[in-house]
Design a protein around this motif. Sequence first.
Motif, PDB file in Angstrom:
ATOM      1  N   LYS A  65      38.771  48.562  48.632  1.00 13.31           N
ATOM      2  CA  LYS A  65      37.953  48.346  49.766  1.00 13.31           C
ATOM      3  C   LYS A  65      38.856  48.960  51.088  1.00 13.31           C
ATOM      4  O   LYS A  65      37.845  49.274  51.816  1.00 13.31           O
ATOM      5  CB  LYS A  65      37.837  46.675  50.150  1.00 13.31           C
TER       6      LYS A  65
ATOM      7  N   GLU B 261      37.628  52.428  51.200  1.00  8.18           N
ATOM      8  CA  GLU B 261      36.323  52.552  51.616  1.00  8.18           C
ATOM      9  C   GLU B 261      35.886  52.340  53.257  1.00  8.18           C
ATOM     10  O   GLU B 261      35.288  52.812  53.662  1.00  8.18           O
ATOM     11  CB  GLU B 261      35.443  51.617  50.757  1.00  8.18           C
ATOM     12  N   LEU B 262      36.947  51.387  53.658  1.00 11.31           N
ATOM     13  CA  LEU B 262      36.575  50.837  55.130  1.00 11.31           C
ATOM     14  C   LEU B 262      37.130  51.697  55.893  1.00 11.31           C
ATOM     15  O   LEU B 262      37.171  51.682  57.313  1.00 11.31           O
ATOM     16  CB  LEU B 262      36.833  49.507  55.299  1.00 11.31           C
TER      17      LEU B 262
ATOM     18  N   CYS C 276      33.432  57.713  47.490  1.00  5.17           N
ATOM     19  CA  CYS C 276      32.716  57.481  48.460  1.00  5.17           C
ATOM     20  C   CYS C 276      32.941  58.572  49.734  1.00  5.17           C
ATOM     21  O   CYS C 276      32.349  58.507  50.714  1.00  5.17           O
ATOM     22  CB  CYS C 276      33.288  56.162  49.188  1.00  5.17           C
TER      23      CYS C 276
ATOM     24  N   ILE D 144      39.523  41.602  53.887  1.00  4.67           N
ATOM     25  CA  ILE D 144      38.150  42.394  54.255  1.00  4.67           C
ATOM     26  C   ILE D 144      37.588  42.016  55.362  1.00  4.67           C
ATOM     27  O   ILE D 144      37.049  42.593  56.007  1.00  4.67           O
ATOM     28  CB  ILE D 144      37.310  42.631  52.852  1.00  4.67           C
TER      29      ILE D 144
ATOM     30  N   ALA E 123      36.513  44.325  58.178  1.00  5.28           N
ATOM     31  CA  ALA E 123      35.161  44.439  58.499  1.00  5.28           C
ATOM     32  C   ALA E 123      34.922  43.912  60.131  1.00  5.28           C
ATOM     33  O   ALA E 123      34.072  44.591  60.931  1.00  5.28           O
ATOM     34  CB  ALA E 123      34.345  43.718  57.450  1.00  5.28           C
TER      35      ALA E 123
ATOM     36  N   ALA F 239      33.387  46.336  63.130  1.00  8.14           N
ATOM     37  CA  ALA F 239      31.879  45.777  63.655  1.00  8.14           C
ATOM     38  C   ALA F 239      32.223  45.592  65.004  1.00  8.14           C
ATOM     39  O   ALA F 239      31.397  46.305  65.805  1.00  8.14           O
ATOM     40  CB  ALA F 239      31.434  44.385  62.948  1.00  8.14           C
TER      41      ALA F 239
ATOM     42  N   ILE G 210      26.117  48.393  63.854  1.00  7.10           N
ATOM     43  CA  ILE G 210      26.262  46.921  63.627  1.00  7.10           C
ATOM     44  C   ILE G 210      26.628  46.185  64.899  1.00  7.10           C
ATOM     45  O   ILE G 210      26.075  45.016  65.177  1.00  7.10           O
ATOM     46  CB  ILE G 210      27.014  46.743  62.292  1.00  7.10           C
TER      47      ILE G 210
ATOM     48  N   ASN H 189      31.387  55.876  56.888  1.00  8.03           N
ATOM     49  CA  ASN H 189      31.551  55.917  55.383  1.00  8.03           C
ATOM     50  C   ASN H 189      30.499  55.676  54.661  1.00  8.03           C
ATOM     51  O   ASN H 189      29.980  54.482  54.632  1.00  8.03           O
ATOM     52  CB  ASN H 189      33.065  55.194  55.218  1.00  8.03           C
ATOM     53  N   VAL H 190      30.492  56.024  53.481  1.00  5.97           N
ATOM     54  CA  VAL H 190      29.430  55.760  52.521  1.00  5.97           C
ATOM     55  C   VAL H 190      30.477  54.317  51.823  1.00  5.97           C
ATOM     56  O   VAL H 190      31.553  54.492  51.189  1.00  5.97           O
ATOM     57  CB  VAL H 190      29.255  56.824  51.288  1.00  5.97           C
ATOM     58  N   LEU H 191      29.665  53.247  51.682  1.00  5.94           N
ATOM     59  CA  LEU H 191      30.282  52.063  51.327  1.00  5.94           C
ATOM     60  C   LEU H 191      29.583  51.810  49.851  1.00  5.94           C
ATOM     61  O   LEU H 191      28.408  52.183  49.720  1.00  5.94           O
ATOM     62  CB  LEU H 191      30.013  50.898  51.981  1.00  5.94           C
ATOM     63  N   ARG H 192      30.527  51.115  48.844  1.00 11.65           N
ATOM     64  CA  ARG H 192      29.727  50.966  47.649  1.00 11.65           C
ATOM     65  C   ARG H 192      28.963  49.382  47.940  1.00 11.65           C
ATOM     66  O   ARG H 192      29.239  49.014  49.062  1.00 11.65           O
ATOM     67  CB  ARG H 192      30.798  50.233  46.553  1.00 11.65           C
TER      68      ARG H 192
ATOM     69  N   GLU I 206      28.805  46.420  47.118  1.00 13.17           N
ATOM     70  CA  GLU I 206      29.419  45.091  47.109  1.00 13.17           C
ATOM     71  C   GLU I 206      30.142  45.123  48.516  1.00 13.17           C
ATOM     72  O   GLU I 206      30.489  44.348  49.398  1.00 13.17           O
ATOM     73  CB  GLU I 206      30.217  44.643  46.059  1.00 13.17           C
ATOM     74  N   THR I 207      30.792  46.305  48.927  1.00 11.87           N
ATOM     75  CA  THR I 207      31.614  46.551  50.245  1.00 11.87           C
ATOM     76  C   THR I 207      30.672  46.449  51.566  1.00 11.87           C
ATOM     77  O   THR I 207      30.928  45.907  52.325  1.00 11.87           O
ATOM     78  CB  THR I 207      32.094  47.893  50.238  1.00 11.87           C
TER      79      THR I 207
ATOM     80  N   ILE J  81      29.756  42.811  51.850  1.00  4.24           N
ATOM     81  CA  ILE J  81      30.810  41.897  52.474  1.00  4.24           C
ATOM     82  C   ILE J  81      30.757  42.328  54.166  1.00  4.24           C
ATOM     83  O   ILE J  81      31.242  41.530  55.009  1.00  4.24           O
ATOM     84  CB  ILE J  81      31.880  41.977  51.558  1.00  4.24           C
ATOM     85  N   PHE J  82      31.052  43.721  54.154  1.00  2.00           N
ATOM     86  CA  PHE J  82      31.021  44.020  55.723  1.00  2.00           C
ATOM     87  C   PHE J  82      30.057  43.742  56.410  1.00  2.00           C
ATOM     88  O   PHE J  82      30.266  43.180  57.685  1.00  2.00           O
ATOM     89  CB  PHE J  82      30.778  45.841  55.564  1.00  2.00           C
TER      90      PHE J  82
END
Lengths: 246, 246
Positions: A97, A100-101, A138, A235, A239, A243, B178, B226-229, B231-232, B235-236
Amino acid sequence: MHTAIIGTEELMGGMPVALGDEDSHHMRSVLRVSEGEPVRLVDGRGNMRAAVAVSISKGGVVCEFRGGVETLPRPRPRITLFQCVAKPVRMDWLVEKAQELGVERIVPVVSERVVARMRRGEKQDRWGRIVASALRQCGGAWLTDVDPVENWAGAIEEMRCFPGPVLIGALSDVARPIGEVLESIGVSGRGESIGWLIGPEGDFAPGELREALALQNAVAVSLGGNVLRVETAAIFAIAGTLAYMG
Amino acid sequence: MHTAIIGTEELMGGMPVALGDEDSHHMRSVLRVSEGEPVRLVDGRGNMRAAVAVSISKGGVVCEFRGGVETLPRPRPRITLFQCVAKPVRMDWLVEKAQELGVERIVPVVSERVVARMRRGEKQDRWGRIVASALRQCGGAWLTDVDPVENWAGAIEEMRCFPGPVLIGALSDVARPIGEVLESIGVSGRGESIGWLIGPEGDFAPGELREALALQNAVAVSLGGNVLRVETAAIFAIAGTLAYMG
């Protein structure tokens, strides 16, 4: 677009590139790329180049470039996660994660209550493979750096030298709500490099928390009323930071 | 404090309570609670009561109350997650995290590109067990409600009637960052009930996204570069909402 990771020197060169085993496998057996299909080659350090898969066989995948090198800016804010090592499945997930982030760097920390007892360097390969795999899935052009495991004293030194605030996910009385902290950092313009220190399953030992909070750049942050699992806390912290500042 | 879940009527009564199979197993074999140890009984609807484990055997665990009922406020903001069903491991994980983060309600949605084809009601038991297990682990007194699986038309109706903005994680051109969206909602004071609609692995079909964005309370939100999965992304979205409004 299908992404594979190669070395920076190869990416800068003009010759056809043979992908490594993991990238070849991913292109051939997971993505089922055909010969002639366009792909995207990155070096994990921000550089990216269009290419075409010219040969695909059991022996591997060979690509030829179809354009110049493009350099993508580093993700902002630059987040470093000082993460006390969680149980394996949860730590693996957290590392995925983080990539990804767009986390810049993970410093795995063995604090007093970390269950795993690891040697320096152990697990680093595994976590490195996880971030590479997340980058292939990703996209993006920057790989999260995973440092060798640090002991507590080493982590304290890394945090002391960190060029920005280190936010500490803490259940302490002095912890301020995450939104308030992020807003004040955003406003003061120090938001370029942000560190987060997240404790292990059993939390920090009291002496550890005192030591970390005594650092000049430390801020105790409350992650809300719920008790969060380690990976959820990490996370949540990342996140929230994105944000506010991403 | 060790937490077990019982029915509201039992919690309000005065008699000793025999825990159900999952709670008995958790107390006895996972937490290894001894007879005489204090425990915390909750009904998942905000009510909580101190108790003591008075009998622990293979047949189950019996508790006696040691105080009155305390009622905890519902977590704020009240988040409903309209979640297109992700692949099993990722969906399970997402449901667990939603409970930890205090999401009020999950509406699982089968949109066009959801890989799983499920009957209404299927999986609901499994997800219900996951939220209960997360509540036992992380404390709190409120269980996340998991609705039966909705088809797309049903989800659109639920969102149309939702008493607050529905933020849609979208790769669309009209999506706003966001942070900007959450700040404007926070300011306008509509922040009491927040819906999030998150797409499946293959994203929304174009017609679905148009239909959702046409709802009067819909806001297209960008979750970053980013391209997030799946579930990410979920949660994000939740973590960002909590950081701004929690």
